[in-house]
Structures are given as structure tokens and as C-alpha cells.
Design a protein around this motif. Structure first.
Motif, mmCIF file in Angstrom:
data_model
loop_
_atom_site.group_PDB
_atom_site.id
_atom_site.type_symbol
_atom_site.label_atom_id
_atom_site.label_comp_id
_atom_site.label_asym_id
_atom_site.label_seq_id
_atom_site.Cartn_x
_atom_site.Cartn_y
_atom_site.Cartn_z
ATOM 1 N N LEU A 14 11.417 -11.222 -0.921
ATOM 2 C CA LEU A 14 11.074 -11.233 -2.346
ATOM 3 C C LEU A 14 9.717 -11.942 -2.506
ATOM 4 O O LEU A 14 9.573 -13.081 -2.073
ATOM 5 N N ARG B 72 9.516 -11.370 -16.596
ATOM 6 C CA ARG B 72 8.977 -11.079 -15.263
ATOM 7 C C ARG B 72 9.253 -9.646 -14.839
ATOM 8 O O ARG B 72 8.633 -9.141 -13.921
ATOM 9 N N GLY B 73 10.170 -9.019 -15.507
ATOM 10 C CA GLY B 73 10.397 -7.596 -15.263
ATOM 11 C C GLY B 73 11.227 -7.319 -14.019
ATOM 12 O O GLY B 73 11.630 -8.224 -13.268
ATOM 13 N N GLU B 74 11.514 -6.049 -13.933
ATOM 14 C CA GLU B 74 12.309 -5.596 -12.787
ATOM 15 C C GLU B 74 11.486 -5.650 -11.508
ATOM 16 O O GLU B 74 10.271 -5.455 -11.531
ATOM 17 N N LEU B 75 12.114 -5.917 -10.443
ATOM 18 C CA LEU B 75 11.434 -5.948 -9.150
ATOM 19 C C LEU B 75 10.907 -4.554 -8.827
ATOM 20 O O LEU B 75 11.612 -3.554 -8.997
ATOM 21 N N ARG C 101 9.103 -1.957 -6.044
ATOM 22 C CA ARG C 101 9.089 -1.725 -4.597
ATOM 23 C C ARG C 101 8.035 -0.677 -4.302
ATOM 24 O O ARG C 101 8.238 0.505 -4.578
ATOM 25 N N VAL D 76 8.364 -5.835 -2.124
ATOM 26 C CA VAL D 76 9.260 -6.091 -3.248
ATOM 27 C C VAL D 76 8.712 -7.283 -4.039
ATOM 28 O O VAL D 76 8.570 -8.370 -3.478
ATOM 29 N N PRO E 84 8.013 -8.779 -8.382
ATOM 30 C CA PRO E 84 7.968 -8.484 -9.814
ATOM 31 C C PRO E 84 6.659 -7.740 -10.148
ATOM 32 O O PRO E 84 5.687 -7.830 -9.399
ATOM 33 N N GLN F 67 12.261 -20.803 -1.150
ATOM 34 C CA GLN F 67 11.690 -19.980 -2.203
ATOM 35 C C GLN F 67 12.678 -19.787 -3.341
ATOM 36 O O GLN F 67 12.352 -19.928 -4.524
ATOM 37 N N TYR G 18 15.342 -14.125 -9.078
ATOM 38 C CA TYR G 18 15.872 -12.886 -8.471
ATOM 39 C C TYR G 18 16.878 -13.217 -7.339
ATOM 40 O O TYR G 18 16.972 -12.532 -6.339
#
Lengths: 286, 737
Positions: free
Chosen positions: A106, A187-190, A192, A202, A204, B76, B83
């Protein structure tokens, strides 16, 4: 007092004197850990080198660390050349990061954070009295070093050695923007997407976009407007550097220097050649 | 104490079984001890194995959770957990390299789970206890939970949070190659549901059981199997030995014993024919052969004995002269008849036949003729008898026939036919001039019992004696009135008196009858006449002599009389100068010991003249021997008198051949002499005839003066009779004038 005893005492005194003589060098080389302005703990390898010579800020490749093989080889070579070198590991949003960050991990970090972090390290060098600094960037790190040079107004940055700066792959910026819009203030959807060396990155939308916006043309443009001397060192057979990209790099006005027959600087046969070229380039720039 | 081979073998088998039982129990006990020790060792091994497994799990879990805690991405997430859900599923799970780890959760520095919701065995908020290694049982599963602090720097710095790793204890405890000493059931801990306990005593919480040592079990099973097999084999072997002993030794021995026992039995049909089947045991086979050989020889010997027995039986039961059954056979058959009569009513008729004057025939014509006469009688009677009738010669000239269950008249009819046949038989072929006549007595016992039957012989004998009387018919059937005269001859009273006289002589008393000179009427000598005292009275010779003769005791009886006479002579009971006549039986005359017996008398010859009176009939037998003996006695000084002259067959012949000094005329002749009849005149001539050679003549039975005068006139020297003097004891004799 017997002679053998006296001899042992003399030998012990010799060893102590030699250790004291080496102490300054020991104290000026090693790992540096510091807390950045945003509170993130960061680390770097540092070798003081000859104060009369230039100092090198070595920027590692994207998501890599200063402990990568090529970084370490360059660090050690420069250290041997008595060139002061600082090789920080970019935190990438992770305090005291020690390992390369996977593409699939991430990614919450931003391009600008990286540049700011590099700027902090420049300041750190300057605080150490290193007035002449040469930036050396590896891979995508070369572009970040260029971005640093472009934003920094410090006259101490005297030159930039870009080692194999690759062409970034195309990114669906529209989609990223749409995602960013969709996130509203959040921050929105991740997302890809392929980014730089990562086929599936991956992050934001905003974080991803901070890197993705540095497209090939923009980088060439940045290169062309570089405020300091730029020397590009590329392996003759580096697959990440296509012919067209080489041409565009050459057309940017930067000095292109090719390492003959080299394809991958991780190959020990070509690594030494690279190191010699780098040292030679630094000598020239310094 | 005796015990059969089979029982001995059975006893040995039982003892062996008991021994094997004890050994088996001992072995079982030893195996159990080994099993217990093995179990203890196995338990220790299993415990150590569990300890190692738990240590390994803890070590691997700790390494795993430390790796996670020191992972950059964990820091992290603790720094920015926006997330975290994605990261946990996409990154964290992939980071678990420990195969038994089922999940991991991150908690912030305050112990709050980064995830919005956590599943068991994780908790939403860590307590102090949860920061230590825990054993947890949730939803029927056992877990190991291990928390590791995540620090700002890799090894130090402030704690950013915690990484908690959950491990499936059940799967972790089972290494890929399996546990060797321990095994688990469905659950591996003793924890209660939802229990959360520190792992400090984890081994105490592990629930396992000791895996049986298959090698040891196999070894023990092999031992038990081996012992069982050995025991079965041994028992089978003993059984075979027992059966073999019983079959190879016991049975042959029993057969040998049975064979020997049957050998000892008398019955021919039960006598074994030998043991045919050979025995397997060499020694027993030798015994069998020896017994068979012995048995064969015994069989041959027994057959020989049987033949000899049959021959002996025949000899013992048959008269060699006539071929008739003898007295022994008669007695055997009579015994059988008595036994038969004891069982049922039996009709028995007994015929006794006696040859009249057989002794005289024998003496006159010799034994050869006598034998021929007997054979002729037997042959004649056998012809008359039926096929199944048995003729016995029960005495010298006495025959008997027994009829069982025959009609009363049958015996008399056969007897009459026998008499007739005998009368017609040609005995003259033997040189005999006189006819042979039989006296037959018959007695019946019809429907009588055995006791009554026992007297049948005597009754037949009584009848026969009746038939022997001169004036009686030759066939007499017993009638009770015959007992009066028969008692004399057959009474047991007389027999006892005779036996006592012979054995002790205590009842012998002598009477003396004077023999006088007919001219002077003075005694010349006394004839010693024997009397037997019995039951307070004196028995005359008529009462017992028949006993003596029928039992052939003449010599023995004479000896008793000689002793009595000698006693009288010794005590001087006989007046000196007077002679004494001694009656000597024919049997004594021919007895070789007669001279020795008479020798004691010779010392009295200087005072008394001693005459030996020999009855005419007794002299007939063995005439030559008697003549020689008398001649020697005569030379010793005895005078020989021929007694009862005229009562026998061959008086004149005797006079011619015998050394006789005195002839005593029988009373019948004296009576005839006194009659004026041709017979009287003939006898008178005979007297004159005898006077010429110089014989001294004595007239017996002088009963009146006429007879005295007549005999004196005719030339008799001496006279004797009741007129002159009856037989009296010497003390009772009148004193002579």
C-alpha cells in the motif's frame, strides 16, 4: 623489568596509538538516523570523505533503499575515493524503513514528500559544511534528484549524475483524476495502475497521481530546464532505456555517457565500469 | 498305590499344563512389567516430544510475529491505518509464512485493534494479559496467541502498537512427519471453552495420549504369540506323547495283560489264540512274541494234556478189564443225579448185580477164568441194556446200572433178561463146570428228593443181599422189611466197631469155645472166637464179618485178633497144656507179613498147642502161595486146620494140595452124617477115607448127644458145639474135671 615484558608494553602502546589515529574516520562514517520535519524517522548511510572534495547525495531507485546493491557499491566506491557521500533511504511514509517497498504494498507516500525528504538531507549536508554537492540518482531516483535540483535554489548543488533514468510508462491520468474527484475531500478508493517500475501500483488517487503526473515528456522538459550540469550515464544495452528515450534524453541537452556493452549494472562485470565512469564524472563535475 | 499308564500320562499332561500355566502367568506378569516400564518410558518420550513440539511452535510463532512486528508495512499501518482492511487481506496474510498461523491482527499502542471487527480468537482490545503468549480455546478450537510490540525503530523506540499472531495449535502440534510418541484426539488442550491462559504451563494444558510403541507392542505380541505357540505346541506334543504312550505302550500292555488273564482261564473257548498284530515298540513286540511262543507251546502242551486227561478220565472212569464204567464213574454219575434231584423231581432206578461165589470161581479156576467170567457178564449185560444205559463195575464182581426217569418195570425187566442171558451164556468154554449166577437187587426212588435218593444205593444193596440168600430168588426188589436182615451187613454200627478194632483193638474181646476129645469129653484146645464190644454189648462175627470181608480188611482185622489172643496168652488166661486155635483169613494167609505177625505166638508153643484154622473158602485163592506159607508155619510148630470143611467147592482138592493136620467138618456135613440117608452114608465113607491119611477130624456143631455119639462112632477125634460148650470168655469157662 625484563626485555620481553618491555617489548609487550611497546607493542600495546603501538596498537593504542593506531586506534586513536583511526578514530576520526570511524566517527565520520556510518548510519545516520534522524527525524524529518514531518516527524518521520529516516536513515541514511553517510561517509564524510575528503572535506576538500565534493559531497555526493546518492538517491536510490524507486521504492528501493540505500542498501540496494548498486547503491551500496557506489557508496563504497565513492568512500574509497574519499568522496563524501550521503545515501538516504526514503521513508515512503514508513518510519525507519529498511526494506524496499513492494509494488503491491500500500503506497501512501507522495512524490513531493520524497523531494522534501531529499531536501532535508541536502540541508543536513550543508549543515555539515559540505558546500559542493553533486546529486547522483539511480533509475527513477535520477528524476527525483532532478526534481530536487529543479526546486532547490541552493548553489551548493553543483551537478547531477543521472544513472540510467528510465522512461516512465503511460498512466491513465484521467482515471486518476476522476477517482480523485470522486473521493471529494477524502483519500478515495485505492487505485491500481502501472507506475514506473511497478506493473500494479496500489495507492490512493492523490498519492498515485503525485508520481504519475511525471510523465516522460514532462521529465524531458524538466531535464532540458535543469539548473545545473546534468550528466546521464547509461548502459549501452539497458532495456529500460529504449532507443527513442535515449534520443530524447540526448536531445534534452544533458551530457550522455554510455557504458559500452553494459546491460545491467548489477552485473559485476559492468558494475565496475559504471563505478569508474561515475567517479570519473564526479571528478569532472567536482 | 497303582496307577494306569493312561492315567499316568494324563497326570503328566495335567502337570505339564499346570507348569505351562504357571510359566504363562509368570511370562504374562513379566511382559506386563516390561509393558508398564515401556509405557512409562513411552510417556516420558511423549512428554518430551510434546515439550519439543510446544517449544518449536512457540519459537516459530515468536519468529513469525517478530518478523511481522518489525515489518516496515506494519509500521506504515500503525502510522496510517486508513486502508488497514485492504492491507490486512492483501498484504498481511501473504506475509504469514508460518503454515499453522491462521491470522494476525495489529493493535495500536493503546491496544485497540486496527480492524473494525476481529474474529476469534482475536479480541478487539488487548489487555495486559493478552500481551503475553496465550492459550485460547474458542469455538471448539485451540489457539496459541502471541503478541509482539511494534516499535518505531526496528529494535527500539517507542511502541507503535502490537502485532498479534494466532496459531492453530492442533495443526501446529502435528508435524509433517507426525509425532512419534504422542497422539491427539479431536482437541489438544484441556482448556474450557473461551478460556485464555498464559502459555507458561502450556505442556500441562496439552491433552495428549501416549502413542503405543508399536515395536514394543509387536515384541510383546510376538512374545505372547511365541509363548502361546510354544504352549500349544508343547501341549500338542505332550498330547501326542500321551496318545503315543497310550497307543504304543498302554494298549499293548492291556492287550498283553488281557491275553495273559485269558490264558489263566480254564475254559477252552476263552483261551486266546495269541496276539496277531505286531506292536510298534520293540521291547513290547519281543514280549508279545515271547508270549505267543509260550502260548503256542502251552497250547500244544494243553492239547497233549487234554488228550491225556481224556485218556486218564477214561482210564479213571472205565474198568480196564470189562470196559465198563468203574466205581469212580458211578460215583460221579451218582453225584450228578443227586444234583439233578436237587433241582427237580427225578425217577431213579438202581440195579446192583453180584456174581455168586465169584471168589470161589477165582480161587478155583484162577484169575484168568475169573476175569473171563467178569468180561462175559459185562458183555452179556451190555447187550441187554439200551444204547444210552450205563453199566458200571463198582466192585470186584459187582455191577450196577442206573436208570433215570425210566418206568419202574423197566429196570426189573432188564434185570430179568440179564439173568436169563447170563444163565444161557457159555461160561463152560472157560473150563467151568458150575454155572455162573447173579444176585440182583433193585431199588427205586420215584419222585423222591435228593435226601431220599442218597439211600437208594443202600436199599439196592439190601435187596441184593436178600437175593443172595440161598433160599431167595436171584432178583429182589427192595422192600422195607428187608432192612431187618440187611442191617447186620450194612449197618454203620458194625463198620464203626470194625474200624475201632483195627485202629486200637480196644473193643476186641476173645471168646473161647472148647474143642473136646469125644472119648473123654475133656477139652483139647479152645477155638478163639472174636467179639467186638460196642455200645455196651458184644457183637458176634455174624454182625461184623461181612463188613470186614466187603471192605477187604481181613488181614488188618486178623492182626487185631492176634493181638487180643497174644494178650490172653501173655496173662496166662489159657490153662497150660490146652491148645488154642486161631482163625486166619485167606487174605492173611497170602499176606507176606503173616509169618511175622504170627511169630510172637511161637514162644507159647511149649505150653500150648497152636492151630491155625483156615476156612476152606478162603484158601482157594492163591492156593500155591497159601500152601507154601502154611507149610512154613507148620514147620514153625503151628498145626493147620481146615475149617468148615464141606461148605466150599473143592474141599478134597484142598486136602490134597494143602498141608492140613486137622479137618473140621462143617455143621451141615455133621448134620448130614447123623442122618441115615445116602448122603449120610456117603459122608460116613468120606470120614473113613480121611481117617486113613491120619487127619485129625473135628465135628462142628454138635448139638445133642446123638450127634456126639454118631461122630465118635464114625471116628471123629474131637467135637465142638453148643452141647459141649458155647463160646465164652476164658474166665467163664467151667473148670474141667
Amino acid at each position: 623489568m625484563s626485555r620481553p615484558r618491555q617489548a609487550r608494553r611497546n607493542a600495546l602502546a603501538g596498537v593504542l596509538i593506531a586506534a586513536l589515529a583511526a578514530l576520526p574516520w570511524v566517527g565520520l562514517a556510518g548510519e545516520v538516523q534522524r527525524q524529518l520535519a514531518d516527524g518521520t524517522r529516516a536513515s541514511a548511510r553517510y561517509s564524510h570523505g575528503d572535506p576538500d572534495k565534493i559531497s555526493v547525495l546518492l538517491v536510490h531507485d524507486f521504492l528501493d533503499t540505500a542498501d540496494s546493491r548498486l547503491s551500496r557499491a557506489l557508496f563504497e566506491r565513492l568512500e574509497r575515493a574519499r568522496i563524501g557521500v550521503l545515501a538516504p533511504t526514503l521513508a515512503l511514509g514508513i518510519g525507519a524503513r529498511r526494506e524496499p517497498l513492494d509494488c503491491a504494498a500500500l503506497h501512501l507516500h507522495h512524490f513531493e514528500q520524497d523531494i522534501r525528504e531529499l531536501g532535508d538531507w541536502v540541508d543536513w549536508l550543508l549543515a555539515r559544511g559540505r558546500a559542493r554537492i553533486v546529486l547522483v540518482g539511480l533509475g527513477y531516483g535520477a528524476w527525483q534528484a532532478l526534481a530536487l535540483a529543479e526546486r532547490s535554489l541552493s548553489p551548493s548543488l553543483q551537478a547531477l549524475l543521472m544513472i540510467g533514468p528510465p522512461e516512465p510508462p503511460a498512466v491513465d491520468l484521467d482515471a486518476l483524476h476522476a477517482a480523485l474527484r470522486e473521493a471529494g475531500g477524502g483519500r478515495g478508493e485505492l487505485q491500481r495502475q502501472a507506475l514506473w517500475d511497478c506493473p500494479r501500483y496500489v495507492a490512493p488517487p492523490e498519492a498515485l497521481l503525485s508520481y504519475a503526473r511525471w510523465t516522460g515528456p514532462r521529465l524531458i522538459e524538466l531535464l532540458g530546464a535543469a539548473p545545473l550540469a546534468v550528466r546521464i550515464i547509461a548502459a549501452e544495452r539497458d532495456r529500460r532505456l529504449g532507443r527513442a528515450w535515449r534520443v530524447r534524453l540526448a536531445e534534452s541537452g544533458a551530457l550522455m555517457q554510455s557504458v559500452p556493452a553494459a546491460d545491467d549494472f548489477l552485473n559485476p562485470a559492468h558494475l565496475e565500469a559504471l563505478l569508474e565512469v561515475v567517479v570519473a564524472g564526479l571528478t569532472i563535475e567536482g | 498305590m497303582q496307577i494306569s499308564l493312561a492315567r499316568l500320562a494324563l497326570l503328566l499332561l495335567g502337570l505339564s499344563a499346570l507348569l505351562f500355566g504357571v510359566l504363562g502367568f509368570y511370562t504374562y506378569w513379566q511382559v506386563r512389567e516390561v509393558d508398564r516400564e515401556q509405557n512409562e518410558r513411552q510417556f516420558a518420550r511423549a512428554h518430551a516430544e510434546i515439550m519439543r513440539a510446544v517449544d518449536s511452535i512457540l519459537s516459530q510463532t515468536r519468529a513469525q510475529v517478530r518478523a511481522l512486528a518489525s515489518w516496515d508495512e506494519a509500521r506504515q499501518q500503525l502510522a496510517d491505518p486508513a486502508y488497514y482492511g485492504y492491507w490486512r487481506s492483501e498484504r498481511l496474510t501473504l506475509r504469514l509464512t508460518y503454515e499453522h498461523a491462521i491470522g494476525v491482527e495489529l493493535y495500536d499502542a493503546q491496544g485497540r485493534a486496527l480492524a473494525e471487527a476481529v474474529a476469534a480468537p482475536f479480541v478487539a482490545e488487548l489487555r495486559y494479559l493478552d500481551q503475553r503468549p496465550l492459550l485460547v480455546r474458542e469455538q471448539g478450537r485451540d489457539f496459541l496467541l502471541l503478541a509482539e510490540p511494534v516499535r518505531a525503530a526496528a529494535d527500539d523506540g517507542p511502541v507503535l502498537g502490537f502485532a498479534v499472531l494466532a496459531v492453530d495449535l492442533a495443526s501446529a502440534l502435528l508435524p509433517p512427519d507426525g509425532l512419534r510418541f504422542a497422539a491427539f484426539d479431536s482437541r489438544v488442550t484441556t482448556l474450557a471453552e473461551q478460556a485464555r491462559v498464559p502459555t507458561s504451563d502450556v505442556t500441562g494444558k496439552i491433552r495428549y495420549h501416549v502413542r503405543p510403541d508399536t515395536a514394543a507392542l509387536s515384541y510383546q505380541a510376538m512374545l505372547r504369540r511365541l509363548f502361546l505357540h510354544i504352549a500349544v505346541a508343547a501341549l500338542l506334543f505332550l498330547g501326542v506323547v500321551m496318545l503315543s504312550l497310550e497307543r504304543l505302550v498302554g494298549r499293548p500292555l492291556v492287550r498283553l495283560a488281557s491275553n495273559i488273564e485269558r490264558l489263566a482261564e480254564d475254559a477252552d473257548e476263552s483261551r486266546p489264540s495269541g496276539l496277531g498284530v505286531a506292536f510298534a515298540i520293540e521291547e513290547l513286540e519281543r514280549v508279545r512274541r515271547s508270549i505267543n511262543n509260550y502260548q503256542s507251546r502251552l497250547e500244544v502242551m494243553l492239547r497233549g494234556l487234554d488228550r491225556k486227561n481224556r485218556r486218564l478220565w477214561k482210564l479213571a472212569h472205565h474198568d480196564s478189564l470189562t470196559g465198563c464204567l468203574n466205581r469212580r464213574a458211578f460215583e460221579d454219575d451218582w453225584r450228578h443225579i443227586l444234583e439233578l434231584a436237587e433241582r427237580r423231581s427225578t425217577d431213579v432206578s438202581l440195579i446192583l448185580m453180584d456174581c455168586n461165589h465169584f471168589r470161589a470161581i477165582n480161587d478155583t479156576y484162577g484169575h484168568s477164568v475169573g476175569d473171563d467170567v467178569l468180561k462175559g457178564i459185562a458183555a452179556t449185560v451190555r447187550k441187554i441194556l439200551g444204547r444210552g444205559d450205563r453199566l458200571y463195575r463198582i466192585a470186584n464182581d459187582e455191577f450196577a446200572v442206573i436208570f433215570v426217569d425210566a418206568a419202574r418195570e423197566h429196570a426189573a425187566e432188564l434185570a430179568r433178561r440179564c439173568l436169563a442171558s447170563i444163565e444161557q451164556h457159555g461160561f463152560t468154554q472157560f473150563g467151568m463146570r458150575e454155572p455162573v449166577r447173579l444176585s440182583v437187587g433193585i431199588a427205586h426212588c420215584f419222585g423222591g428228593d435228593a435226601r431220599e435218593l442218597q439211600g437208594l444205593y443202600r436199599r439196592a444193596n439190601v435187596a441184593m443181599f436178600r437175593a443172595k440168600r440161598p433160599d431167595a430168588p436171584p432178583l429182589a426188589v427192595y422192600e422195607p422189611e428187608m432192612e431187618r436182615t440187611a442191617d447186620i451187613a450194612l449197618s454203620s454200627h458194625a463198620a464203626s466197631a470194625v474200624d475201632e478194632a483195627i485202629s486200637t483193638g480196644g473193643n476186641v474181646e476173645m471168646s473161647y469155645q472148647p474143642v473136646v476129645d469125644l472119648r473123654s469129653r475133656s477139652p483139647v484146645y479152645y477155638e478163639g472166637l472174636v467179639r467186638l464190644r460196642a455200645e455196651g454189648r458184644l457183637m458176634t462175627p455174624d454182625e461184623f464179618l461181612l463188613q470186614v470181608e466187603t471192605r477187604h480188611l481181613e488181614a488188618e482185622f486178623d492182626e487185631a485178633v492176634f493181638a487180643a489172643l497174644l494178650n490172653d496168652l501173655n496173662v496166662g488166661r489159657l490153662p497150660p497144656g490146652l491148645g488154642m486155635s486161631i482163625n486166619v483169613s485167606g487174605a492173611s494167609i497170602v499176606d507176606p507179613a503173616i509169618e511175622k505177625r504170627l511169630a510172637p505166638f511161637t514162644r507159647f508153643m511149649d505150653r500150648h498147642e497152636l492151630l491155625l484154622e483156615v476156612t476152606e473158602t478162603t484158601l482157594i485163592s492163591q492156593l500155591q502161595l497159601a500152601s507154601a506159607t502154611l507149610e512154613r508155619l507148620r514147620h514153625q510148630g503151628f498145626k493147620i486146620a481146615l475149617d468148615d470143611f464141606g461148605s466150599g467147592y473143592s474141599s478134597l482138592r484142598y486136602l490134597a494140595d494143602m498141608p492140613v493136620d486137622v479137618v473140621k467138618f462143617d455143621i451141615t456135613l455133621v448134620r448130614a452124617l447123623c442122618e441115615d440117608t445116602p448122603r449120610g452114608r456117603m459122608l460116613a465113607k468120606l470120614v473113613g477115607l480121611l481117617k486113613e491119611p491120619g487127619y485129625t477130624l473135628v465135628a462142628e456143631g454138635l448139638e445133642n448127644e446123638h450127634m456126639v455119639e454118631r461122630t465118635r462112632t464114625l471116628g471123629f477125634d474131637y467135637g465142638q458145639g453148643y452141647l459141649i460148650g458155647p463160646p465164652l470168655a476164658m474166665e467163664a469157662q467151667p473148670v474141667s474135671g
